[in-house]
Scaffold this motif. Sequence first.
Motif, PDB file in Angstrom:
ATOM      1  N   ARG A 144       2.284   0.227  11.282  1.00 14.91           N
ATOM      2  CA  ARG A 144       3.493  -0.436  10.825  1.00 14.91           C
ATOM      3  C   ARG A 144       4.330   0.556  10.044  1.00 14.91           C
ATOM      4  O   ARG A 144       3.823   1.289   9.198  1.00 14.91           O
ATOM      5  CB  ARG A 144       3.113  -1.618   9.937  1.00 14.91           C
TER       6      ARG A 144
ATOM      7  N   VAL B 279       6.704   1.714   7.212  1.00 20.67           N
ATOM      8  CA  VAL B 279       7.127   1.345   5.862  1.00 20.67           C
ATOM      9  C   VAL B 279       8.117   2.397   5.391  1.00 20.67           C
ATOM     10  O   VAL B 279       7.930   3.588   5.637  1.00 20.67           O
ATOM     11  CB  VAL B 279       5.934   1.246   4.873  1.00 20.67           C
ATOM     12  N   PRO B 280       9.210   1.980   4.748  1.00 23.24           N
ATOM     13  CA  PRO B 280      10.247   2.942   4.377  1.00 23.24           C
ATOM     14  C   PRO B 280       9.796   3.988   3.358  1.00 23.24           C
ATOM     15  O   PRO B 280      10.269   5.106   3.370  1.00 23.24           O
ATOM     16  CB  PRO B 280      11.376   2.089   3.825  1.00 23.24           C
ATOM     17  N   HIS B 281       8.879   3.613   2.478  1.00 24.31           N
ATOM     18  CA  HIS B 281       8.372   4.566   1.484  1.00 24.31           C
ATOM     19  C   HIS B 281       7.102   3.997   0.864  1.00 24.31           C
ATOM     20  O   HIS B 281       6.816   2.818   0.994  1.00 24.31           O
ATOM     21  CB  HIS B 281       9.425   4.830   0.404  1.00 24.31           C
ATOM     22  N   THR B 282       6.356   4.842   0.191  1.00 24.63           N
ATOM     23  CA  THR B 282       5.166   4.361  -0.501  1.00 24.63           C
ATOM     24  C   THR B 282       5.477   4.280  -1.992  1.00 24.63           C
ATOM     25  O   THR B 282       6.301   5.031  -2.512  1.00 24.63           O
ATOM     26  CB  THR B 282       3.966   5.312  -0.285  1.00 24.63           C
TER      27      THR B 282
END
Length: 164
Positions: free
Chosen positions: A29, A31-34
Amino acid sequence: MIAESLNMSVGSVFTIMTEDLKKKKLCARFVPHTLTTEQKEHRIASSEDLIAAADEDPNFLKTIVTGDESWCLEYDPETKRQSSEWTSPGKGRPMKVRASKSKTKTMLLVFFDSRGIIHHEFLRQGFTVTGAFYKDVLLRLLKRMRRIAPGGTLPLAEEEDDAC
């Protein structure tokens, strides 16, 4: 790779993985950032505060107002009925090209509570979302909330700058 390294058929490896080991192959998946550890801890603390407030007051969740913004593409697709046409016998079905999305887009800002939408507005063409812009939006939201819920638990007029 597994079948090759074990010198087995791909079908046998697939059966073992899915039926015997109950494994599934899932795509990753995006995700734009952690989040950093500090951000994760802040989210946990905020969530715990909200849970405690909801436990103390059963109506607490009804007092929450939240918002979101989304880019809306400006195009008007033709309906199925609008695209229908009379054809001669033996002639194929008319073709309809998928509507292409317009390059013109507008940002929609929406604020809502447990009962529904309280305030919405579109970002005017050529405007940029800045801190000053958002402050103005929040002041308009506050005015709207005062109109629809007079005498509620909203901040007083002299506190407007602090509330935004």
